[in-house]
Write an enzyme that holds these catalytic residues in place. Sequence first.
Site, mmCIF file in Angstrom:
data_model
loop_
_atom_site.group_PDB
_atom_site.id
_atom_site.type_symbol
_atom_site.label_atom_id
_atom_site.label_comp_id
_atom_site.label_asym_id
_atom_site.label_seq_id
_atom_site.Cartn_x
_atom_site.Cartn_y
_atom_site.Cartn_z
ATOM 1 C CG HIS A 312 1.174 -3.731 2.387
ATOM 2 N ND1 HIS A 312 1.283 -3.510 4.287
ATOM 3 C CD2 HIS A 312 -0.237 -2.859 2.424
ATOM 4 C CE1 HIS A 312 0.156 -2.158 4.216
ATOM 5 N NE2 HIS A 312 -0.343 -1.920 2.822
ATOM 6 C CG ASP A 370 -4.275 -0.956 -4.608
ATOM 7 O OD1 ASP A 370 -3.492 -1.230 -3.462
ATOM 8 O OD2 ASP A 370 -5.477 -0.467 -4.207
HETATM 9 C C1 SDX Z 1 -1.386 0.639 -0.773
HETATM 10 O O1 SDX Z 1 1.020 1.496 3.377
HETATM 11 C C2 SDX Z 1 0.073 1.512 3.435
HETATM 12 O O2 SDX Z 1 -0.631 1.077 4.448
HETATM 13 C C3 SDX Z 1 -1.128 1.473 2.393
HETATM 14 C C4 SDX Z 1 -2.393 0.808 1.233
HETATM 15 C C5 SDX Z 1 -3.341 2.390 1.834
HETATM 16 O O3 SDX Z 1 -4.523 1.270 2.308
HETATM 17 O O4 SDX Z 1 -2.946 3.157 2.487
HETATM 18 O O5 SDX Z 1 -2.214 -0.746 1.882
HETATM 19 C C6 SDX Z 1 -2.338 0.778 -0.083
HETATM 20 O O6 SDX Z 1 -0.358 1.490 -0.780
HETATM 21 C C7 SDX Z 1 -1.237 -0.921 -0.668
HETATM 22 C C8 SDX Z 1 0.248 -1.545 -2.271
HETATM 23 C C9 SDX Z 1 0.354 -0.636 -2.990
HETATM 24 N N1 SDX Z 1 1.408 -0.680 -3.779
HETATM 25 C C10 SDX Z 1 1.290 -1.799 -4.876
HETATM 26 O O7 SDX Z 1 0.785 -3.076 -4.781
HETATM 27 C C11 SDX Z 1 2.312 -2.036 -5.498
HETATM 28 C C12 SDX Z 1 3.817 -2.883 -5.563
HETATM 29 N N2 SDX Z 1 3.896 -2.963 -4.339
HETATM 30 C C13 SDX Z 1 5.784 -2.596 -4.367
HETATM 31 O O8 SDX Z 1 5.802 -1.091 -4.973
HETATM 32 C C14 SDX Z 1 5.914 -2.822 -2.630
HETATM 33 O O9 SDX Z 1 5.289 -4.218 -1.967
HETATM 34 C C15 SDX Z 1 5.387 -1.451 -1.998
HETATM 35 C C16 SDX Z 1 5.218 -0.652 -2.065
HETATM 36 C C17 SDX Z 1 3.620 -1.616 -1.210
HETATM 37 C C18 SDX Z 1 6.151 -1.893 -0.612
HETATM 38 O O10 SDX Z 1 7.561 -1.312 -0.882
HETATM 39 P P1 SDX Z 1 8.365 -1.684 0.813
HETATM 40 O O11 SDX Z 1 7.163 -2.670 2.626
HETATM 41 O O12 SDX Z 1 8.925 -1.086 0.349
HETATM 42 O O13 SDX Z 1 9.125 -2.921 0.132
HETATM 43 P P2 SDX Z 1 10.646 -3.191 -0.560
HETATM 44 O O14 SDX Z 1 9.701 -2.340 -1.810
HETATM 45 O O15 SDX Z 1 11.444 -2.556 0.519
HETATM 46 O O16 SDX Z 1 10.427 -4.707 -0.996
HETATM 47 C C19 SDX Z 1 11.001 -5.483 0.442
HETATM 48 C C20 SDX Z 1 11.677 -6.227 -1.522
HETATM 49 C C21 SDX Z 1 12.587 -5.959 -2.088
HETATM 50 O O17 SDX Z 1 13.688 -6.777 -2.468
HETATM 51 P P3 SDX Z 1 15.330 -6.457 -2.294
HETATM 52 O O18 SDX Z 1 15.334 -4.819 -2.382
HETATM 53 O O19 SDX Z 1 14.819 -6.881 -0.446
HETATM 54 O O20 SDX Z 1 15.500 -7.658 -2.379
HETATM 55 O O21 SDX Z 1 10.483 -7.131 -1.679
HETATM 56 C C22 SDX Z 1 11.092 -6.161 -3.601
HETATM 57 C C23 SDX Z 1 11.215 -5.657 -3.116
HETATM 58 O O22 SDX Z 1 12.644 -6.137 -4.717
HETATM 59 N N3 SDX Z 1 9.221 -6.321 -3.966
HETATM 60 C C24 SDX Z 1 8.845 -6.784 -4.940
HETATM 61 C C25 SDX Z 1 7.754 -6.253 -4.613
HETATM 62 N N4 SDX Z 1 7.448 -5.385 -3.328
HETATM 63 C C26 SDX Z 1 8.244 -5.737 -3.208
HETATM 64 N N5 SDX Z 1 9.220 -7.574 -5.739
HETATM 65 C C27 SDX Z 1 8.300 -8.104 -6.853
HETATM 66 N N6 SDX Z 1 7.015 -7.215 -6.794
HETATM 67 C C28 SDX Z 1 6.339 -6.401 -5.442
HETATM 68 N N7 SDX Z 1 5.304 -6.071 -5.801
#
Ligand code: SDX
Length: 439
Positions: A312, A370
């Site tokens: 998140h 989720d």
């Molecule tokens: C919702 O914003 C809100 O409040 C949203 C929400 C709401 O109520 O409105 O809470 C609802 O959208 C919840 C999130 C649902 N999405 C998912 O579950 C999809 C999987 N999650 C990821 O796509 C990700 O965690 C996000 C999009 C939710 C957050 O992404 P960020 O904050 O941009 O973080 P990032 O992509 O920069 O990740 C940081 C690191 C990265 O690695 P590095 O580049 O630092 O090496 O963490 C890794 C990412 O690769 N990472 C993951 C991961 N999520 C982040 N690696 C594996 N699996 C994951 N799920």
Amino acid sequence: MTMVAPKTQHVARLSYQDKTIDLPVYFGTDGPGVLDLQELHKKTGLFTFDPGFMSTASCKSEITFIDGEKGILLYRGYPIEQLAEKSDFMEVAYLLLYGDLPSKKQKDDFVLSINKHTLVHEQVISFYRGFRRDAHPMAVMVGVVGALSSFYHDSLDIQDPAQRHIAALRLIAKMPTLAAMAYKYSIGQPFVYPQNHLSYAQNMIYMMFSTPTAPYEINPIWAKALDRILILHADHEQNASTSTIRLAGSSGANPFACIAAGIAALWGPAHGGANEAVLGMLEEIGSIDRIPEFIQRAKDKNDPFRLMGFGHRVYKSYDPRATVLRQSCHEILEELGIKDNPILQLALELERVALADEYFIEKKLYPNVDFYSGIIFKAMNIPVSMFTVLFAVARTVGWISQWKEMIADPMQKIGRPRQLYVGKPYRDYIPIDKRQEEN
Ligand code: SDX
């Protein structure tokens, strides 16, 4: 409703080339302070650069507070755990819209005002006929919600508080009806009209699952579970879809168009579409013995696979909504006599393995809202394609509350970010016979 003006409590000094400027720092009720950069460009000629808005507060708001480190979520100051346990969705809708918990009379009047608008114009039915049967219901919702603006010309003037109010009631009231119609259309069953003696969640279930051919008994466990899920999804500060609503609304677009834009933004698998993607991921993993393979893929930078339902932007600890839903998941599956549900067992083992994995610990990736909502929806026989639609039904309350707050904010102006231009420098036009072939 007067907005609480931010209090300048500190000053940050910025030195750049021959300039030194003081920028105000404000602190609100709780959470990080903000550096007011409104004068930055005028005083330094610089823009801020913050792709993804990792360090940007886009507005001030009184509606929802999140503390990502402590896993705190408050709606108008009330903790989500208490609201999920003690309140119901209509009361939470009133709280988000008006700022306080209602008295009994206020709540009864509010429910009556919502129930007056649960029907949609009969002509809206023809919009559904234009979609293929296998259209994703989110595609239908984007279309029909935007189209509502062509039916309600008496609630499009956003400068009129009375029209803003009626538009908010209409959108909250009609979303379940439109959502159920999208589901019924996808399975070729007749649309079912809302029954205003039912609760909001009961009506949603009734319109989705009843048929004109036989009496339908609403499962009370489903109704309670859905009401709790609606509460948990109602608002969440300035997430991607809410920010979309605010940006669309800042141009003066009508509320129906703004909510349609929010539905479109929510659809993405990185946002509200994640609940549907979690189920797809669990079905792809298939069995507990394949979990290590997928955990490895989630950590592999060259593999686009991510663990859906994990991570998140704000929560760097457990999403408090996931904590509530995890408990509800167990209760509901126990009550439904399906606690040995293989999908739930797989989800629990995946959660256990991920939370013990160094990568997820180091990157603070925890289950989010989720991760469990899809399992509960599946236990309620709700098709996966409807998961994000139900998220949109719930979030419409938060979206319209944030939209109303923005329109009423005297500081409000059209949102118009700038950019860091890295394209070609100035160059003159070249006649086609003088151009070099691209090598
Ligand atoms: C919702 O914003 C809100 O409040 C949203 C929400 C709401 O109520 O409105 O809470 C609802 O959208 C919840 C999130 C649902 N999405 C998912 O579950 C999809 C999987 N999650 C990821 O796509 C990700 O965690 C996000 C999009 C939710 C957050 O992404 P960020 O904050 O941009 O973080 P990032 O992509 O920069 O990740 C940081 C690191 C990265 O690695 P590095 O580049 O630092 O090496 O963490 C890794 C990412 O690769 N990472 C993951 C991961 N999520 C982040 N690696 C594996 N699996 C994951 N799920």
